[in-house]
Design an enzyme around this catalytic site. Structure first.
Site, PDB file in Angstrom:
ATOM      1  CE  LYS A  13      34.692  31.075  37.656  1.00 35.15           C
ATOM      2  NZ  LYS A  13      34.254  32.446  37.299  1.00 35.15           N
ATOM      3  NE  ARG A  88      40.358  34.018  37.235  1.00 32.86           N
ATOM      4  CZ  ARG A  88      39.599  33.732  38.291  1.00 32.86           C
ATOM      5  NH1 ARG A  88      39.743  32.599  38.913  1.00 32.86           N
ATOM      6  NH2 ARG A  88      38.679  34.578  38.685  1.00 32.86           N
ATOM      7  NE  ARG A 127      30.362  37.681  43.832  1.00 33.76           N
ATOM      8  CZ  ARG A 127      31.110  36.999  42.963  1.00 33.76           C
ATOM      9  NH1 ARG A 127      30.794  35.764  42.649  1.00 33.76           N
ATOM     10  NH2 ARG A 127      32.167  37.546  42.409  1.00 33.76           N
ATOM     11  NE  ARG A 139      35.196  37.963  45.526  1.00 38.56           N
ATOM     12  CZ  ARG A 139      35.201  37.104  44.509  1.00 38.56           C
ATOM     13  NH1 ARG A 139      34.400  36.064  44.519  1.00 38.56           N
ATOM     14  NH2 ARG A 139      36.010  37.297  43.482  1.00 38.56           N
ATOM     15  NE  ARG A 150      36.926  39.691  39.614  1.00 33.70           N
ATOM     16  CZ  ARG A 150      35.784  39.480  40.285  1.00 33.70           C
ATOM     17  NH1 ARG A 150      35.070  40.498  40.743  1.00 33.70           N
ATOM     18  NH2 ARG A 150      35.369  38.270  40.499  1.00 33.70           N
TER      19      ARG A 150
HETATM   20  P1  AMP Z   1      37.605  34.370  41.945  1.00 32.13           P
HETATM   21  O1  AMP Z   1      37.086  34.149  43.326  1.00 32.13           O
HETATM   22  O2  AMP Z   1      37.753  33.070  41.176  1.00 32.13           O
HETATM   23  O3  AMP Z   1      36.821  35.403  41.178  1.00 32.13           O
HETATM   24  O4  AMP Z   1      39.100  34.942  42.099  1.00 32.13           O
HETATM   25  C1  AMP Z   1      39.357  36.173  42.737  1.00 32.13           C
HETATM   26  C2  AMP Z   1      40.719  36.703  42.320  1.00 32.13           C
HETATM   27  O5  AMP Z   1      41.746  35.779  42.725  1.00 32.13           O
HETATM   28  C3  AMP Z   1      40.934  36.864  40.823  1.00 32.13           C
HETATM   29  O6  AMP Z   1      40.431  38.094  40.329  1.00 32.13           O
HETATM   30  C4  AMP Z   1      42.445  36.784  40.721  1.00 32.13           C
HETATM   31  O7  AMP Z   1      43.071  37.976  41.161  1.00 32.13           O
HETATM   32  C5  AMP Z   1      42.779  35.694  41.741  1.00 32.13           C
HETATM   33  N1  AMP Z   1      42.727  34.349  41.132  1.00 32.13           N
HETATM   34  C6  AMP Z   1      41.837  33.359  41.396  1.00 32.13           C
HETATM   35  N2  AMP Z   1      42.091  32.268  40.663  1.00 32.13           N
HETATM   36  C7  AMP Z   1      43.171  32.578  39.904  1.00 32.13           C
HETATM   37  C8  AMP Z   1      43.914  31.877  38.915  1.00 32.13           C
HETATM   38  N3  AMP Z   1      43.582  30.619  38.538  1.00 32.13           N
HETATM   39  N4  AMP Z   1      44.966  32.509  38.342  1.00 32.13           N
HETATM   40  C9  AMP Z   1      45.321  33.758  38.693  1.00 32.13           C
HETATM   41  N5  AMP Z   1      44.656  34.496  39.601  1.00 32.13           N
HETATM   42  C10 AMP Z   1      43.589  33.912  40.210  1.00 32.13           C
END
Ligand code: AMP
Length: 204
Positions: A13, A88, A127, A139, A150
């Site tokens: 994404k 999400r 990654r 990360r 996740r």
């Molecule tokens: P990402 O970079 O999109 O993979 O997000 C990393 C982490 O941030 C996720 O595993 C969640 O803990 C938190 N996070 C990101 N976006 C959301 C969202 N829309 N709702 C809830 N938690 C989020």
């Protein structure tokens, strides 16, 4: 154009969002990035979100919903945006529709990047290895145990959005198992963008 990118962790994404925003000249709104910035800055929200993110869980809808709604209200997002990682949950999708509706706006499309589960962990580990080899911080959630959590959250809370947006006739699904350039081409084609805009995408 107002777009949402939907897909499991490791679907690409973030990579595709960068290419779309370059082609469309709109801001990239990544909820994960907004949260990581808040964590790095040590804000109240960041302190609340940090342990939740480290466990691979979702931060509360209201917390992330407000952060994203604040960005959508900004002038720079008037001409559109690419939302990456948000919504999400169904509650977040409803909040987003509400925040846009208040301004007389709506989403143009939800781009679903579909990747089979078996390929995702491999991508996440790749990654992490690439970040490490560039000397960048890895990360903390790019780890096999956290990844599984996740994925579980994705299956339970995010995957239902596919049916939600299909019903709203906004969903466009692209096979994310293809080479990166091909995925970008198909995403742009799905929203009716022609060759001239596509040639602006980085790496072209
Ligand atoms: P990402 O970079 O999109 O993979 O997000 C990393 C982490 O941030 C996720 O595993 C969640 O803990 C938190 N996070 C990101 N976006 C959301 C969202 N829309 N709702 C809830 N938690 C989020």
């Amino acid at each position: 154009m107002r777009l949402v990118l939907l897909g499991p962790p490791g679907a690409g994404k973030g990579t595709q969002a960068q290419r779309l925003v370059a082609a469309l000249n709109v801001p990239h709104l990544s909820s994960g990035q907004l949260l990581r910035e808040a964590v790095a800055a040590g804000t109240t929200i960041g302190r609340e979100a940090k342990p939740i993110m480290e466990r691979g869980e979702l931060v509360p809808d209201a917390l992330i919903g407000e952060m994203v709604a604040d960005r959508i209200k900004l002038k720079e997002a008037e001409g559109g945006f690419v939302l990456d990682g948000y919504p999400r949950t169904l509650a977040q999708a409803v909040m987003l529709d509400g925040a846009l509706g208040e301004r007389g706006m709506k989403l143009d499309a939800v781009l679903h990047i579909d990747v089979e589960e078996a390929a995702l962990l491999k991508r996440i580990l790749q990654r992490a290895a690439e970040a490490e080899s560039r000397g960048e911080a890895v990360r903390t959630d790019d780890d096999p145990v956290v990844f599984e959590k996740r994925m579980a959250r994705y299956r339970a809370e995010t995957a239902p959005l596919i049916a939600y947006y299909r019903k709203a006739r906004k969903l466009k699904t692209v096979d994310g198992g293809q080479p990166i350039d091909r995925v970008t081409e198909e995403l742009l084609a799905a929203i009716g963008i022609g060759e001239s805009a596509r040639s602006k995408a980085p790496g072209k």
